[in-house]
Write a protein that holds these residues in place. Structure first.
Motif, PDB file in Angstrom:
ATOM      1  N   SER A  88       0.870  -1.177   0.000  1.00  0.00           N
ATOM      2  CA  SER A  88       0.000   0.000   0.000  1.00  0.00           C
ATOM      3  C   SER A  88       0.905   1.226   0.000  1.00  0.00           C
ATOM      4  O   SER A  88       2.041   1.147   0.458  1.00  0.00           O
ATOM      5  CB  SER A  88      -0.839   0.071   1.288  1.00  0.00           C
ATOM      6  N   SER A  89       0.413   2.354  -0.455  1.00  0.00           N
ATOM      7  CA  SER A  89       1.139   3.588  -0.166  1.00  0.00           C
ATOM      8  C   SER A  89       0.767   4.003   1.254  1.00  0.00           C
ATOM      9  O   SER A  89      -0.138   3.435   1.866  1.00  0.00           O
ATOM     10  CB  SER A  89       0.776   4.684  -1.168  1.00  0.00           C
ATOM     11  N   GLY A  90       1.481   4.960   1.797  1.00  0.00           N
ATOM     12  CA  GLY A  90       1.195   5.419   3.157  1.00  0.00           C
ATOM     13  C   GLY A  90       1.386   4.293   4.151  1.00  0.00           C
ATOM     14  O   GLY A  90       2.411   3.618   4.150  1.00  0.00           O
ATOM     15  N   ASP A  91       0.392   4.099   4.996  1.00  0.00           N
ATOM     16  CA  ASP A  91       0.421   3.042   6.003  1.00  0.00           C
ATOM     17  C   ASP A  91      -0.629   2.006   5.615  1.00  0.00           C
ATOM     18  O   ASP A  91      -1.772   2.360   5.343  1.00  0.00           O
ATOM     19  CB  ASP A  91       0.095   3.658   7.368  1.00  0.00           C
ATOM     20  N   ALA A  92      -0.230   0.735   5.609  1.00  0.00           N
ATOM     21  CA  ALA A  92      -1.151  -0.325   5.179  1.00  0.00           C
ATOM     22  C   ALA A  92      -2.299  -0.507   6.155  1.00  0.00           C
ATOM     23  O   ALA A  92      -3.294  -1.169   5.850  1.00  0.00           O
ATOM     24  CB  ALA A  92      -0.378  -1.634   5.025  1.00  0.00           C
ATOM     25  N   GLY A  93      -2.165   0.083   7.344  1.00  0.00           N
ATOM     26  CA  GLY A  93      -3.170  -0.086   8.378  1.00  0.00           C
ATOM     27  C   GLY A  93      -4.163   1.058   8.481  1.00  0.00           C
ATOM     28  O   GLY A  93      -5.085   1.002   9.291  1.00  0.00           O
ATOM     29  N   VAL A  94      -3.977   2.114   7.693  1.00  0.00           N
ATOM     30  CA  VAL A  94      -4.917   3.247   7.684  1.00  0.00           C
ATOM     31  C   VAL A  94      -5.630   3.233   6.332  1.00  0.00           C
ATOM     32  O   VAL A  94      -5.055   3.624   5.325  1.00  0.00           O
ATOM     33  CB  VAL A  94      -4.191   4.585   7.930  1.00  0.00           C
ATOM     34  N   VAL A 119       3.383  -4.378   8.243  1.00  0.00           N
ATOM     35  CA  VAL A 119       4.535  -3.481   8.436  1.00  0.00           C
ATOM     36  C   VAL A 119       4.047  -2.038   8.313  1.00  0.00           C
ATOM     37  O   VAL A 119       3.614  -1.617   7.245  1.00  0.00           O
ATOM     38  CB  VAL A 119       5.627  -3.758   7.378  1.00  0.00           C
ATOM     39  N   PRO A 120       4.103  -1.282   9.423  1.00  0.00           N
ATOM     40  CA  PRO A 120       3.553   0.074   9.371  1.00  0.00           C
ATOM     41  C   PRO A 120       4.426   1.003   8.541  1.00  0.00           C
ATOM     42  O   PRO A 120       5.615   0.749   8.330  1.00  0.00           O
ATOM     43  CB  PRO A 120       3.552   0.505  10.841  1.00  0.00           C
ATOM     44  N   GLY A 121       3.824   2.085   8.073  1.00  0.00           N
ATOM     45  CA  GLY A 121       4.550   3.081   7.296  1.00  0.00           C
ATOM     46  C   GLY A 121       4.154   4.480   7.727  1.00  0.00           C
ATOM     47  O   GLY A 121       3.328   4.652   8.619  1.00  0.00           O
ATOM     48  N   VAL A 122       4.743   5.468   7.086  1.00  0.00           N
ATOM     49  CA  VAL A 122       4.367   6.863   7.346  1.00  0.00           C
ATOM     50  C   VAL A 122       3.033   7.112   6.643  1.00  0.00           C
ATOM     51  O   VAL A 122       2.962   7.073   5.417  1.00  0.00           O
ATOM     52  CB  VAL A 122       5.432   7.845   6.814  1.00  0.00           C
ATOM     53  N   PRO A 123       1.944   7.327   7.398  1.00  0.00           N
ATOM     54  CA  PRO A 123       0.640   7.507   6.746  1.00  0.00           C
ATOM     55  C   PRO A 123       0.522   8.859   6.067  1.00  0.00           C
ATOM     56  O   PRO A 123       1.229   9.807   6.403  1.00  0.00           O
ATOM     57  CB  PRO A 123      -0.358   7.374   7.901  1.00  0.00           C
TER      58      PRO A 123
ATOM     59  N   VAL B 122       6.828   7.312  11.456  1.00  0.00           N
ATOM     60  CA  VAL B 122       5.749   6.352  11.698  1.00  0.00           C
ATOM     61  C   VAL B 122       5.166   6.670  13.075  1.00  0.00           C
ATOM     62  O   VAL B 122       5.852   6.527  14.086  1.00  0.00           O
ATOM     63  CB  VAL B 122       6.275   4.906  11.672  1.00  0.00           C
ATOM     64  N   PRO B 123       3.911   7.145  13.135  1.00  0.00           N
ATOM     65  CA  PRO B 123       3.352   7.533  14.439  1.00  0.00           C
ATOM     66  C   PRO B 123       3.000   6.306  15.287  1.00  0.00           C
ATOM     67  O   PRO B 123       2.800   5.210  14.761  1.00  0.00           O
ATOM     68  CB  PRO B 123       2.097   8.315  14.067  1.00  0.00           C
ATOM     69  N   ALA B 124       2.904   6.520  16.586  1.00  0.00           N
ATOM     70  CA  ALA B 124       2.559   5.441  17.511  1.00  0.00           C
ATOM     71  C   ALA B 124       1.235   4.790  17.141  1.00  0.00           C
ATOM     72  O   ALA B 124       1.061   3.580  17.321  1.00  0.00           O
ATOM     73  CB  ALA B 124       2.506   5.988  18.938  1.00  0.00           C
ATOM     74  N   LEU B 125       0.295   5.578  16.610  1.00  0.00           N
ATOM     75  CA  LEU B 125      -1.004   4.992  16.239  1.00  0.00           C
ATOM     76  C   LEU B 125      -0.851   3.965  15.138  1.00  0.00           C
ATOM     77  O   LEU B 125      -1.557   2.943  15.119  1.00  0.00           O
ATOM     78  CB  LEU B 125      -2.019   6.085  15.869  1.00  0.00           C
ATOM     79  N   ALA B 126       0.056   4.197  14.202  1.00  0.00           N
ATOM     80  CA  ALA B 126       0.261   3.249  13.099  1.00  0.00           C
ATOM     81  C   ALA B 126       1.008   2.003  13.597  1.00  0.00           C
ATOM     82  O   ALA B 126       0.716   0.875  13.182  1.00  0.00           O
ATOM     83  CB  ALA B 126       1.036   3.916  11.959  1.00  0.00           C
ATOM     84  N   ALA B 127       1.953   2.206  14.493  1.00  0.00           N
ATOM     85  CA  ALA B 127       2.692   1.074  15.064  1.00  0.00           C
ATOM     86  C   ALA B 127       1.747   0.175  15.848  1.00  0.00           C
ATOM     87  O   ALA B 127       1.746  -1.057  15.677  1.00  0.00           O
ATOM     88  CB  ALA B 127       3.810   1.603  15.967  1.00  0.00           C
ATOM     89  N   ALA B 128       0.916   0.778  16.687  1.00  0.00           N
ATOM     90  CA  ALA B 128      -0.016  -0.013  17.489  1.00  0.00           C
ATOM     91  C   ALA B 128      -1.012  -0.747  16.598  1.00  0.00           C
ATOM     92  O   ALA B 128      -1.300  -1.940  16.807  1.00  0.00           O
ATOM     93  CB  ALA B 128      -0.751   0.902  18.469  1.00  0.00           C
ATOM     94  N   ALA B 129      -1.528  -0.045  15.600  1.00  0.00           N
ATOM     95  CA  ALA B 129      -2.513  -0.665  14.705  1.00  0.00           C
ATOM     96  C   ALA B 129      -1.933  -1.884  14.005  1.00  0.00           C
ATOM     97  O   ALA B 129      -2.582  -2.932  13.902  1.00  0.00           O
ATOM     98  CB  ALA B 129      -3.020   0.353  13.686  1.00  0.00           C
TER      99      ALA B 129
END
Lengths: 265, 265
Positions: A88-94, A119-123, B122-129
């Motif tokens: 995904s672009s940005g964060d795969a979790g948002v 794997v989180p990213g910069v959203p 990478v913000p804490a919200l993205a890491a936690a998610a």
């Protein structure tokens, strides 16, 4: 796809590449791509992967709205033993692909069989905020204006609660070719609560070659410039424009002024 | 500090290091640290910087609540010509130091004199998610429970609007040694709207050696384990627990099931 029903499932990663610039892609995201044999994603996002890395991998990409097909393909590959990364672009979790991958695995009873790592990213919200100044120093609400998958009434209710709660508001997916009225309606809903002078920001293509960053007010922003790759930020009641940037104070200045003088006494 | 009133101000960067693991710190953040001669930050965050890099830089660090002093020191250094980086963990733009730096510059009439760049992380919200599964696939509200700088009534009002708007809710700063009742009160407020069976997640020390990830419900989570380095996520009405992870569906499954069969007709 070949049939290896007895093979051991391989790791399936869901990877956020960050806003676009390779300098904002984390080492962990790159390592996840390196560890995969197959990279799966929307064509535009696959294009964010460094050419040299991509050239060494198998790639499966499709256009917009191919999400289900792509994720299913990735799951099948991992199940058959191919280490696979969904990008995904940005964060795969948002608003990203992490959820759809888990939903499809759950539906097929595969949650225990296919190991998944996200794997989180910069959203996009963090990228836009950095370019605008410091709008997210206080509580904020993140709302997608895409009503393809969500009834508009739900979106509108959230906009109203966000404005009434004095949240800074971050809007994803503000406009696309086929969704041209939602942003205007959303801004009307917000302005009904905040008035037209509330500071706002619009960031297009953050950290990509055609980046545009605009700071203005709800009433004066050239909103027609928003597109699918834009993020909109509307300030809270404390947000101001300082040196052309959006600034939402956290409260330090008042607090520690008082604290300092009390200590001196 | 020496006096160079005639020197040209140097670049002041505000840098988010990500949640803690160096693999989640972006190349752009590292480059900003490299370009600085002076690194300024809370002692714990300075500790997240690779030893080898830190050893080559001047460092100014203080304990908690030294924010004003640190940012003022950084501004003064940049003004006198020393390239300086203020570091935050997570993202510098989400409850980070970006705002205070801009506020102090504004107050001193220096916004036009000191060039500032904010480097997202990478913000804490993205890491936690990412560790919890996929809770942020739909609209979410981010609320800090720290009432040091915000009246509790404002926080409570936001909690109520977030719950009433059916947002996924992300709580920062849920508890500290001196703030021990806020999390309980906040969860009561939310549960008054959602009931006690709402899925929830608690992540402590994301991507650090003592990481803990818990998925349960509002009523059954061992909330006493939350601390200052924790992120709490409370699901929306659609969030479920799937294979031990939090999953908020986006709506793809329903939508494209229908879409697929219509296309076949």
């Amino acid at each position: 796809m070949s049939e290896h029903h007895t093979s051991v499932p391989a790791l399936l990663t869901v990877v956020g590449l960050g806003p676009g610039d390779a300098a904002l892609c984390t080492p962990q995201a790159l390592a996840a791509l390196e560890a995969a044999e197959l990279l799966v994603g929307y064509t535009r996002y696959i294009g964010l992967i460094p050419d040299e890395l991509r050239a060494r991998k198998r790639v499966m990409s499709t256009g917009m709205r191919g999400e289900m097909q792509r994720c299913q393909h990735a799951i099948q590959a991992a199940l058959e033993g191919t280490p696979t990364a969904v990008v995904s672009s940005g964060d795969a979790g948002v608003y990203g692909m992490a959820g759809l991958v888990l939903e499809l695995l759950e539906e097929q009873g595969l949650l225990d069989r296919v190991p998944v790592e996200i794997v989180p990213g910069v959203p996009a919200l963090a990228a836009a905020a950095a370019l605008l100044g410091a709008p997210l120093m206080h509580d904020f609400a993140v709302i997608s204006l895409s009503d393809l998958l969500t009834p508009w009434e739900v979106i509108e209710r959230r906009l109203e609660h966000a404005a009434a709660g004095d949240f800074v508001i971050v809007l994803y997916n503000p406009r696309s070719t086929h969704r041209d009225w939602q942003l205007g309606r959303a801004l009307e809903r917000i302005a009904a609560c905040t008035g037209p002078t509330r500071p706002a920001g619009l960031v297009r293509q953050a950290y990509r070659p055609d980046q545009a960053v605009m700071v203005s007010t709800l009433g004066e922003m050239p909103w027609e410039q928003a597109d699918m790759l834009s993020i909109v930020v509307v300030g809270n009641s404390q947000t101001r424009i300082a040196g052309g940037r959006l600034l939402t104070p956290r409260g330090y200045m008042d607090k520690y002024r008082v604290g300092e003088s009390s200590q001196r006494r």
